[in-house]
Write a protein that holds these residues in place. Structure first.
Motif, PDB file in Angstrom:
ATOM      1  N   GLY A  45       0.842  -1.123  -0.120  1.00 21.26           N
ATOM      2  CA  GLY A  45      -0.053  -0.189   0.116  1.00 21.26           C
ATOM      3  C   GLY A  45       0.950   1.220   0.126  1.00 21.26           C
ATOM      4  O   GLY A  45       0.618   2.078  -0.681  1.00 21.26           O
ATOM      5  N   ARG A  46       1.750   1.046   0.830  1.00 22.27           N
ATOM      6  CA  ARG A  46       2.933   2.464   0.723  1.00 22.27           C
ATOM      7  C   ARG A  46       3.759   2.632  -0.705  1.00 22.27           C
ATOM      8  O   ARG A  46       3.736   3.716  -0.834  1.00 22.27           O
ATOM      9  N   LEU A  47       3.893   1.530  -1.083  1.00 22.65           N
ATOM     10  CA  LEU A  47       4.715   1.682  -2.410  1.00 22.65           C
ATOM     11  C   LEU A  47       3.647   2.096  -3.431  1.00 22.65           C
ATOM     12  O   LEU A  47       3.971   2.831  -4.132  1.00 22.65           O
ATOM     13  N   ASP A  48       2.471   1.595  -3.540  1.00 23.46           N
ATOM     14  CA  ASP A  48       1.501   1.854  -4.325  1.00 23.46           C
ATOM     15  C   ASP A  48       0.995   3.649  -4.262  1.00 23.46           C
ATOM     16  O   ASP A  48       1.320   4.386  -5.493  1.00 23.46           O
ATOM     17  N   ALA A  49       1.050   4.330  -3.019  1.00 20.50           N
ATOM     18  CA  ALA A  49       0.840   5.514  -2.814  1.00 20.50           C
ATOM     19  C   ALA A  49       2.146   6.348  -3.242  1.00 20.50           C
ATOM     20  O   ALA A  49       1.968   7.356  -3.668  1.00 20.50           O
ATOM     21  N   ALA A  50       3.403   5.581  -2.959  1.00 19.25           N
ATOM     22  CA  ALA A  50       4.473   6.450  -3.300  1.00 19.25           C
ATOM     23  C   ALA A  50       4.722   6.657  -4.863  1.00 19.25           C
ATOM     24  O   ALA A  50       4.905   7.652  -5.261  1.00 19.25           O
ATOM     25  N   GLU A  51       4.299   5.531  -5.470  1.00 20.82           N
ATOM     26  CA  GLU A  51       4.126   5.617  -7.036  1.00 20.82           C
ATOM     27  C   GLU A  51       3.403   6.606  -7.625  1.00 20.82           C
ATOM     28  O   GLU A  51       3.491   7.550  -8.532  1.00 20.82           O
ATOM     29  N   ALA A  52       2.265   6.542  -6.980  1.00 20.70           N
ATOM     30  CA  ALA A  52       1.170   7.591  -7.585  1.00 20.70           C
ATOM     31  C   ALA A  52       1.644   9.127  -7.033  1.00 20.70           C
ATOM     32  O   ALA A  52       1.494   9.918  -7.920  1.00 20.70           O
ATOM     33  N   ASP A  53       2.307   9.242  -5.887  1.00 18.53           N
ATOM     34  CA  ASP A  53       2.614  10.629  -5.607  1.00 18.53           C
ATOM     35  C   ASP A  53       4.045  11.122  -6.790  1.00 18.53           C
ATOM     36  O   ASP A  53       3.837  12.349  -7.074  1.00 18.53           O
ATOM     37  N   PHE A  54       4.914  10.054  -6.938  1.00 18.69           N
ATOM     38  CA  PHE A  54       5.685  10.555  -7.872  1.00 18.69           C
ATOM     39  C   PHE A  54       5.265  10.647  -9.215  1.00 18.69           C
ATOM     40  O   PHE A  54       5.580  11.608  -9.942  1.00 18.69           O
ATOM     41  N   LYS A  55       4.381   9.939  -9.860  1.00 14.36           N
ATOM     42  CA  LYS A  55       3.952  10.090 -10.942  1.00 14.36           C
ATOM     43  C   LYS A  55       3.037  11.521 -11.216  1.00 14.36           C
ATOM     44  O   LYS A  55       2.739  12.088 -12.212  1.00 14.36           O
ATOM     45  N   ASP A  56       2.338  11.996 -10.079  1.00 12.09           N
ATOM     46  CA  ASP A  56       1.633  13.114  -9.836  1.00 12.09           C
ATOM     47  C   ASP A  56       2.759  14.250  -9.714  1.00 12.09           C
ATOM     48  O   ASP A  56       2.237  15.557  -9.348  1.00 12.09           O
ATOM     49  N   GLY A  57       3.919  14.288  -9.569  1.00 12.63           N
ATOM     50  CA  GLY A  57       4.867  15.068  -9.245  1.00 12.63           C
ATOM     51  C   GLY A  57       4.961  15.649  -7.758  1.00 12.63           C
ATOM     52  O   GLY A  57       5.805  16.540  -7.560  1.00 12.63           O
ATOM     53  N   ARG A  58       4.432  14.800  -6.791  1.00  9.28           N
ATOM     54  CA  ARG A  58       4.664  15.105  -5.431  1.00  9.28           C
ATOM     55  C   ARG A  58       5.853  14.298  -4.877  1.00  9.28           C
ATOM     56  O   ARG A  58       5.912  13.339  -4.886  1.00  9.28           O
TER      57      ARG A  58
END
Length: 88
Positions: A45-58
């Protein structure tokens, strides 16, 4: 350092240690290597959230990452390990 030398040094440290809490941490570290289902799900779950953050520029800079990592590790070291709940 060879494996045999490391084993001797670790055994000497364990033999000289008297703090039960420190010995418990060593035992937990060496004895409980597999992730349970809850830990694996949390990490995914943390990895998925981190990947989403990275893709969104966060993202954050190195200094902020170090600060957060230190805080997280400090909290982790204060909490009982996963094997502590299994023994209770």
């Amino acid at each position: 350092m060879t494996a045999a030398t490391l084993k001797k040094k670790i055994k000497a440290l364990v033999d000289s240690a008297s703090d039960a809490k420190a010995l418990q941490r060593v035992y937990d570290l060496l004895g409980d290597t597999a992730l349970d289902a809850g830990q694996a799900a949390m990490l995914k779950g943390r990895l998925d959230a981190a990947e989403a953050d990275f893709k969104d520029g966060r993202s954050m800079g190195a200094a902020e990452a170090r600060k957060r990592l230190k805080r997280s590790l400090k909290e982790f070291r204060r909490s009982p390990g996963p094997s502590a709940s299994k023994r209770a």
